[in-house]
Design a protein around this motif. Structure first.
Motif, mmCIF file in Angstrom:
data_model
loop_
_atom_site.group_PDB
_atom_site.id
_atom_site.type_symbol
_atom_site.label_atom_id
_atom_site.label_comp_id
_atom_site.label_asym_id
_atom_site.label_seq_id
_atom_site.Cartn_x
_atom_site.Cartn_y
_atom_site.Cartn_z
ATOM 1 N N TRP A 130 0.843 -1.203 0.000
ATOM 2 C CA TRP A 130 0.000 0.000 0.000
ATOM 3 C C TRP A 130 0.879 1.254 0.000
ATOM 4 O O TRP A 130 0.631 2.195 -0.762
ATOM 5 C CB TRP A 130 -0.898 -0.007 1.234
ATOM 6 N N ARG B 267 4.057 1.591 -0.918
ATOM 7 C CA ARG B 267 4.768 1.735 -2.196
ATOM 8 C C ARG B 267 3.876 2.405 -3.237
ATOM 9 O O ARG B 267 4.311 3.294 -3.977
ATOM 10 C CB ARG B 267 5.209 0.367 -2.716
ATOM 11 N N THR B 268 2.627 1.957 -3.299
ATOM 12 C CA THR B 268 1.694 2.528 -4.270
ATOM 13 C C THR B 268 1.418 3.998 -3.986
ATOM 14 O O THR B 268 1.372 4.821 -4.911
ATOM 15 C CB THR B 268 0.365 1.736 -4.255
ATOM 16 N N LYS B 269 1.255 4.333 -2.719
ATOM 17 C CA LYS B 269 1.014 5.735 -2.351
ATOM 18 C C LYS B 269 2.189 6.618 -2.769
ATOM 19 O O LYS B 269 1.997 7.713 -3.315
ATOM 20 C CB LYS B 269 0.780 5.858 -0.841
ATOM 21 N N GLN C 149 4.478 5.940 -5.089
ATOM 22 C CA GLN C 149 4.576 5.974 -6.546
ATOM 23 C C GLN C 149 3.543 6.930 -7.150
ATOM 24 O O GLN C 149 3.882 7.749 -8.024
ATOM 25 C CB GLN C 149 4.374 4.563 -7.107
ATOM 26 N N ASP C 150 2.291 6.846 -6.696
ATOM 27 C CA ASP C 150 1.230 7.704 -7.238
ATOM 28 C C ASP C 150 1.525 9.177 -6.967
ATOM 29 O O ASP C 150 1.367 10.030 -7.849
ATOM 30 C CB ASP C 150 -0.119 7.317 -6.647
ATOM 31 N N ARG C 151 1.951 9.473 -5.747
ATOM 32 C CA ARG C 151 2.235 10.866 -5.389
ATOM 33 C C ARG C 151 3.425 11.400 -6.185
ATOM 34 O O ARG C 151 3.421 12.539 -6.649
ATOM 35 C CB ARG C 151 2.501 10.953 -3.890
ATOM 36 N N GLN D 11 4.511 10.391 -9.171
ATOM 37 C CA GLN D 11 4.157 10.604 -10.575
ATOM 38 C C GLN D 11 3.225 11.808 -10.735
ATOM 39 O O GLN D 11 3.330 12.537 -11.732
ATOM 40 C CB GLN D 11 3.516 9.338 -11.159
ATOM 41 N N ASP D 12 2.349 12.031 -9.769
ATOM 42 C CA ASP D 12 1.494 13.235 -9.816
ATOM 43 C C ASP D 12 2.362 14.501 -9.758
ATOM 44 O O ASP D 12 2.121 15.464 -10.493
ATOM 45 C CB ASP D 12 0.509 13.237 -8.639
ATOM 46 N N GLU E 114 9.778 4.765 -12.085
ATOM 47 C CA GLU E 114 8.717 3.753 -12.204
ATOM 48 C C GLU E 114 9.155 2.436 -11.578
ATOM 49 O O GLU E 114 8.335 1.644 -11.136
ATOM 50 C CB GLU E 114 8.355 3.535 -13.682
ATOM 51 N N ARG F 209 11.873 0.819 -3.508
ATOM 52 C CA ARG F 209 11.344 1.779 -2.524
ATOM 53 C C ARG F 209 11.914 1.505 -1.139
ATOM 54 O O ARG F 209 11.251 1.749 -0.114
ATOM 55 C CB ARG F 209 9.809 1.742 -2.479
#
Length: 358
Positions: A8, A10-12, A14-16, A18-19, A47, A51
Motif C-alpha cells: 500500500w 509503495r503505491t502511495k 509511486q502515485d504521489r 508521478q502526480d 517507475e 522503494r
C-alpha cells in the motif's frame, strides 16, 4: 477496508511521485515543449525500484509513534525516492554505465534522442549534459518536497539537518569512489579501508541508516531511540551494499538489468575487489588491476576475471561478512523499542533484502 502494508505504501509513494512529476512536466511544456524530456526522464526512472528508502522511513516513522497513513510520511518517501533517482542518474554517468533497471540509463537515453533526431554536435556530450541537469532537477525536487513536508511537523530543524548530512555524505562518498579508481593505493590493506569507507558513505548510510533515522526524527524519536535505530540500520545497509557488490560481479543480467560483470567493466574498486587484490599472487593481482584500469584493451574476458576473483576467496569472504552483518541486523531488530507490527514489517523487509537476486 484498505490494508496499510508495504505494498500500500509503495503505491502511495509511486502515485504521489508521478502526480508531482506530471505537474513539472506541464511546467516544462509551458516554457517550451522540447523541455518535457528533462522531467519525463526522471518519471521513467522512478517507475522501478524497491522503494527501500521510502519504506525504511515509513517504518521509522511508525516506530516513533507516527500514523501509518499520515500524508507527511508519504511526502518524505517521495523526497527520498527523488534523492535516489538523482544519485542513480549521476552515478551512471560517473560509472560510464549504459543501462539501469533493464533499460537505457538516463544519459544514454538522451544520447539516443540526439541520434534519433539527427541533431548537431556530439551526441554523447549532449546525453551526459542533459542527464546532469535531470539529476540536478531530481535533487532539487527532493529538497523542495522534503523541506515543505518537514515544515509541517514539529521537528523541521533536526529533520532538515539530517537530510543535509545525508546529501553531503553521498556526494563525498561518490567523490571517494571515483578517487579510488584513479588513485590506486599500492598497499592492499589501504585499498580495503578505502573500499569500506566508500561502501559506508556512498551507499550504506543513505540506503538504510539515514532513511530509517529520518522517519524517526520526523515523528519525534528521542536520541536513545535513534541509537537503537542506527544499531539496526547500519549493519543492514552494509550487508545490502556488499550484496549489491556481489551482484555487480556475479549477478544474472536477466535479473539485475545490467550486463554480466558490470562492476568489472566499469572498473569498480569495491570491497569484493579489494579482498581479491589482497589475496591474489602478484601475477594475478597485476592481471586484475590491468583489467580494471582498461577492460576494453584487456586480453582477458569478464568470465576469466570473475573466476579469478572467486578463486581468491574474496567472494566467500564477502558472503561470510554479509552473513555476519545479517545476524547483527536481526539481533538489533529484536531490541528495537517499536510496536509488534513494526517489528514484523521490518523483518519482512530485511528478509527480502538479505536474500535477493537483483
Amino acid at each position: 477496508m484498505t490494508t496499510l502494508d508495504a505494498a500500500w505504501f509503495r503505491t502511495k509513494v509511486q502515485d504521489r511521485m508521478q502526480d508531482l512529476l506530471a505537474v513539472y512536466r506541464r511546467r516544462a511544456c509551458d516554457i517550451e515543449a522540447a523541455a518535457e524530456p528533462l522531467v519525463s526522464s526522471i518519471a521513467r526512472l522512478v517507475e522501478g525500484g524497491k522503494r527501500l528508502r521510502a519504506l525504511l522511513a515509513w517504518w521509522g516513522w511508525q516506530g516513533a509513534g507516527g500514523a501509518a497513513d499520515d500524508p507527511r510520511i508519504v511526502e518524505a518517501g517521495v523526497a527520498l525516492e527523488l534523492f535516489q533517482a538523482a544519485a542513480l542518474i549521476h552515478d551512471d554517468i560517473l560509472d560510464r554505465s549504459d543501462t539501469r533497471r533493464g533499460q537505457l540509463s538516463v544519459h544514454k537515453s538522451f544520447e539516443k534522442l540526439h541520434r534519433d533526431e539527427q541533431w548537431a554536435q556530439d551526441g554523447a556530450h549532449f546525453g551526459v549534459s542533459a542527464a546532469i541537469l535531470a539529476g540536478d532537477l531530481a535533487l532539487g525536487l527532493s529538497e523542495e518536497v522534503f523541506s515543505t513536508m518537514a515544515d509541517a511537523t514539529a521537528f523541521a530543524t533536526p529533520a532538515r539537518e539530517a537530510f543535509h548530512a545525508m546529501r553531503f555524505e553521498v556526494m563525498t562518498g561518490q567523490y571517494l569512489d571515483i578517487l579510488t579508481e584513479a588513485n590506486i593505493p599500492s598497499d592492499p590493506e589501504a585499498g580495503l579501508r578505502q573500499a569500506r569507507t566508500v561502501l559506508q558513505y556512498k551507499s550504506a548510510h543513505y540506503s538504510a541508516v539515514w532513511p530509517f533515522e529520518l522517519g524517526g526524527i520526523l515523528a519525534g524519536a528521542d536520541e536513545t531511540t535513534l541509537k537503537t535505530y542506527r544499531d539496526f540500520s547500519t549493519p543492514l545497509g552494509m550487508a545490502f551494499q556488499l550484496d549489491d557488490d556481489l551482484l555487480g560481479v556475479f549477478g544474472d543480467p536477466a535479473l539485475t538489468g545490467k550486463p554480466a560483470g558490470d562492476d568489472l567493466i566499469e572498473g569498480k574498486r569495491t570491497e569484493l575487489v579489494a579482498h581479491a587484490l589482497k589475496n591474489l599472487e602478484p601475477e594475478n593481482t597485476q592481471m586484475l588491476n590491468n583489467f580494471l584500469k582498461d577492460p576494453q584493451t584487456s586480453d582477458h574476458t569478464v568470465e576469466k576475471i570473475q573466476q579469478l576473483i572467486e578463486s581468491s576467496g574474496a567472494r566467500a569472504l564477502v558472503e561470510a561478512e554479509i552473513q555476519r552483518l545479517g545476524e547483527q541486523t536481526y539481533q538489533a531488530l529484536k531490541e528495537l523499542p517499536v510496536a509488534e507490527e513494526v517489528q514484523s514489517g521490518l523483518e519482512q523487509l530485511v528478509s527480502g533484502l538479505l536474500h535477493r537476486q537483483h
